[in-house]
Design a protein around this motif. Structure first.
Motif, PDB file in Angstrom:
ATOM      1  N   TYR A  16       0.813  -1.217   0.000  1.00  0.00           N
ATOM      2  CA  TYR A  16       0.000   0.000   0.000  1.00  0.00           C
ATOM      3  C   TYR A  16       0.846   1.267   0.000  1.00  0.00           C
ATOM      4  O   TYR A  16       0.301   2.370  -0.047  1.00  0.00           O
ATOM      5  CB  TYR A  16      -0.923   0.007   1.227  1.00  0.00           C
ATOM      6  CG  TYR A  16      -2.112  -0.913   1.090  1.00  0.00           C
ATOM      7  CD1 TYR A  16      -3.281  -0.500   0.453  1.00  0.00           C
ATOM      8  CD2 TYR A  16      -2.066  -2.210   1.591  1.00  0.00           C
ATOM      9  CE1 TYR A  16      -4.365  -1.345   0.326  1.00  0.00           C
ATOM     10  CE2 TYR A  16      -3.153  -3.071   1.482  1.00  0.00           C
ATOM     11  CZ  TYR A  16      -4.302  -2.624   0.840  1.00  0.00           C
ATOM     12  OH  TYR A  16      -5.372  -3.464   0.707  1.00  0.00           O
ATOM     13  N   SER A  59      -5.067  -4.971   7.208  1.00  0.00           N
ATOM     14  CA  SER A  59      -5.291  -5.099   5.768  1.00  0.00           C
ATOM     15  C   SER A  59      -6.639  -4.493   5.378  1.00  0.00           C
ATOM     16  O   SER A  59      -6.755  -3.797   4.362  1.00  0.00           O
ATOM     17  CB  SER A  59      -5.223  -6.574   5.361  1.00  0.00           C
ATOM     18  OG  SER A  59      -5.427  -6.718   3.980  1.00  0.00           O
ATOM     19  N   GLN A  60      -7.658  -4.748   6.188  1.00  0.00           N
ATOM     20  CA  GLN A  60      -8.987  -4.202   5.905  1.00  0.00           C
ATOM     21  C   GLN A  60      -8.984  -2.679   5.997  1.00  0.00           C
ATOM     22  O   GLN A  60      -9.579  -1.990   5.160  1.00  0.00           O
ATOM     23  CB  GLN A  60     -10.003  -4.797   6.877  1.00  0.00           C
ATOM     24  CG  GLN A  60     -10.270  -6.283   6.675  1.00  0.00           C
ATOM     25  CD  GLN A  60     -11.123  -6.876   7.768  1.00  0.00           C
ATOM     26  OE1 GLN A  60     -11.407  -6.231   8.784  1.00  0.00           O
ATOM     27  NE2 GLN A  60     -11.536  -8.137   7.589  1.00  0.00           N
ATOM     28  N   GLN A  63      -7.190  -1.144   3.022  1.00  0.00           N
ATOM     29  CA  GLN A  63      -8.012  -1.262   1.823  1.00  0.00           C
ATOM     30  C   GLN A  63      -9.116  -0.214   1.824  1.00  0.00           C
ATOM     31  O   GLN A  63      -9.399   0.422   0.796  1.00  0.00           O
ATOM     32  CB  GLN A  63      -8.603  -2.673   1.743  1.00  0.00           C
ATOM     33  CG  GLN A  63      -9.411  -2.921   0.473  1.00  0.00           C
ATOM     34  CD  GLN A  63      -9.843  -4.370   0.355  1.00  0.00           C
ATOM     35  OE1 GLN A  63      -9.278  -5.240   0.982  1.00  0.00           O
ATOM     36  NE2 GLN A  63     -10.869  -4.619  -0.447  1.00  0.00           N
ATOM     37  N   SER A  69      -7.571  -2.823  -3.358  1.00  0.00           N
ATOM     38  CA  SER A  69      -7.084  -4.072  -2.792  1.00  0.00           C
ATOM     39  C   SER A  69      -5.753  -4.412  -3.422  1.00  0.00           C
ATOM     40  O   SER A  69      -5.631  -4.430  -4.647  1.00  0.00           O
ATOM     41  CB  SER A  69      -8.092  -5.206  -3.046  1.00  0.00           C
ATOM     42  OG  SER A  69      -7.547  -6.435  -2.619  1.00  0.00           O
ATOM     43  N   CYS A  70      -4.749  -4.655  -2.591  1.00  0.00           N
ATOM     44  CA  CYS A  70      -3.416  -4.965  -3.097  1.00  0.00           C
ATOM     45  C   CYS A  70      -3.087  -6.437  -2.937  1.00  0.00           C
ATOM     46  O   CYS A  70      -1.925  -6.828  -2.872  1.00  0.00           O
ATOM     47  CB  CYS A  70      -2.364  -4.126  -2.381  1.00  0.00           C
ATOM     48  SG  CYS A  70      -2.418  -2.384  -2.852  1.00  0.00           S
ATOM     49  N   GLU A  71      -4.102  -7.282  -2.839  1.00  0.00           N
ATOM     50  CA  GLU A  71      -3.835  -8.713  -2.778  1.00  0.00           C
ATOM     51  C   GLU A  71      -3.285  -9.183  -4.113  1.00  0.00           C
ATOM     52  O   GLU A  71      -3.702  -8.741  -5.172  1.00  0.00           O
ATOM     53  CB  GLU A  71      -5.122  -9.490  -2.450  1.00  0.00           C
ATOM     54  CG  GLU A  71      -5.671  -9.189  -1.070  1.00  0.00           C
ATOM     55  CD  GLU A  71      -4.713  -9.587   0.035  1.00  0.00           C
ATOM     56  OE1 GLU A  71      -4.061 -10.635  -0.110  1.00  0.00           O
ATOM     57  OE2 GLU A  71      -4.601  -8.847   1.015  1.00  0.00           O
TER      58      GLU A  71
END
Length: 469
Positions: A16, A59-60, A63, A69-71
């Motif tokens: 991120y 992470s949430q 986001q 979303s950087c998955e």
């Protein structure tokens, strides 16, 4: 386990980081360095359940904050059937990637010897996973503004690291100084630098570029000694010093030519050029300098005989690995372990595969030995043999990957070859390089970030260590 959790948290922030301050790269770098420092200082003794909960919530929140979303998305490998004995095809069995700790191998299984068992006991019985437990971030370099395509530690040197970048510069870093720092940024190319190499004595460096030039650098004075234009005025994509004669440099260009250059005179010797076709992206020599392998963007590897006196090249063997899938890196090793004393090539192919080939004869003919699934389709991903030949069973290689991770693979293990995975880059990992004693590993990515990782030493008592020769 704490170190693994630190990597996971660091990786989330790295993904991120580009969204935090898109117009202030210096702040992004400062933030990620401070974040790494805080993770090292404040993560001891925490409950694993709390860590997992923290990672999920963070992470949430990131986001939601940045609206993206950087998955990492998964990449599925494809299967291409073999068409002749001179072609190697990717097997459907290797559809799982190292992140799932799976791989497929061919039938050439290596059998450990009793001698290896004895040697393993001598050095304390530490496993190969313990021996390659690179977990902590030693330092982060951010002097480049574009992808760092290649990293190389100096020969038999713990400290000096060369970084070649698409921003048109080459930098030399001292990674063991206190603090680690950039010694010099070499500016001589007008376009992106695609390759670099150290001379045997580390007094010279060579670099090649998309501007169709090759530069010879004096390391001590930090000056460019010579600039040589490609004889075809083509982009230069790969280069290396001839290991037996450092007056000569071998280069590959975008018009499919493998070229020999005498850097002392700036002259291309007669007979020192040979047509491979496509774009020559990767080169490797054996220790004698008489055998050369070159790989192109068409998925082909050709071996050459190098005449040490004249610089003349003669074609020997040709192998199509996977048709129209670029060969982005070739590494040579005389032997990789006690159980595997054959000369070996490690080959990155942009078909989601890392190949291990046995060198069969004096003409450089290759036989498939193993293959590993790696996320690799579009970038100049590279790999490397671990430099120390361990007396333990097993042998390791390290490879970059387009899923932003770095993988340590035990190339002698039939199941679950991945013994370590490093997370910290936010984009495809391109370059990897060990210093000579394996105390540090450097990795680089497509955004220009270079991370130097330190190894967690295996726990062996002093008496055991003293018997290790």
């Amino acid at each position: 386990m704490a170190a693994v959790w630190q990597q996971q948290a660091f990786a989330i922030d790295a993904r991120y980081n580009a969204h935090r301050a898109p117009n202030h790269p210096n702040f992004r770098t400062l933030y990620i360095r401070r974040r790494c420092q805080l993770l090292r200082e404040h993560t001891k003794g925490e409950d694993s359940v709390i860590r997992k909960h923290y990672l999920r919530i963070r992470s949430q929140l990131l986001q939601q904050r940045y609206g993206v979303s950087c998955e990492q998305s998964s990449i599925h490998s494809r299967s291409i059937s073999a068409r002749s004995s001179s072609r190697i095809s990717e097997s459907p069995e290797i559809s799982q990637f190292p992140s799932e700790n799976n791989f497929a191998s061919d039938q050439g299984v290596l059998v450990p010897t009793k001698e290896a068992e004895a040697s393993r006991a001598i050095v304390g019985g530490t496993s190969i996973a313990e021996n390659y437990a690179f977990v902590g971030v030693h330092h982060i370099f951010d002097q480049h503004t574009a992808g760092v395509t290649m990293l190389k530690f100096a020969n038999n040197d713990r400290s000096r690291l060369c970084c070649a970048s698409f921003d048109g510069t080459v930098s030399i870093c001292n990674v063991t100084a206190n603090p680690p720092h950039v010694e010099v940024v070499l500016k001589g190319h007008k376009k992106g630098v695609t390759g670099c190499d150290w001379s045997v004595s580390n007094d010279l460096m060579v670099s090649c570029s998309l501007d169709a030039t090759l530069c010879l650098w004096d390391v001590a004075s930090q000056k460019c000694l010579r600039v040589v234009k490609d004889q075809m005025d083509a982009e230069m994509l790969s280069c290396l010093f001839q290991p037996a004669n450092n007056n000569m440099v071998i280069a590959g260009n975008s018009r499919g030519m493998v070229e020999v250059l005498n850097v002392s005179t700036g002259i291309y010797p007669r007979g020192g050029s040979s047509k491979l076709g496509g774009k020559v992206l990767a080169l490797a020599c054996d220790a004698s300098g008489q055998l050369l392998w070159a790989g192109n963007n068409k998925g082909t590897i050709v071996s050459f005989l190098f005449d040490l006196e004249t610089g003349k090249l003669s074609k020997l063997c040709r192998l199509t690995v996977v048709e129209n899938c670029p060969i982005t890196c070739i590494s040579w090793r005389a032997w990789i372990s006690r159980e595997a004393r054959d000369p070996t090539l490690l080959v990155n192919c942009a078909a989601n595969v890392l190949y291990l080939f046995r060198v069969m004869d004096k003409e450089g003919g290759l036989q498939l030995k193993r293959k590993f699934a790696v996320h690799h389709k579009n970038c100049l991903v590279r790999s490397i043999f671990c430099p120390i030949m361990s007396f333990r069973q097993g042998a390791c290689v390290v490879t970059g990957s387009e899923d932003s991770c770095v993988y340590f693979l035990n190339i002698e293990r039939e199941e679950k070859p991945c013994v370590n995975k490093l997370q910290g880059h936010a984009c495809p990992v391109l370059g990897v390089s060990f210093n000579y004693d394996e105390s540090l590993l450097a990795t680089s990515d497509q955004q220009g970030l270079v991370i130097v990782w330190k190894r967690e030493k295996p726990t062996t008592n002093s008496a055991q260590q003293n018997t290790y020769v």
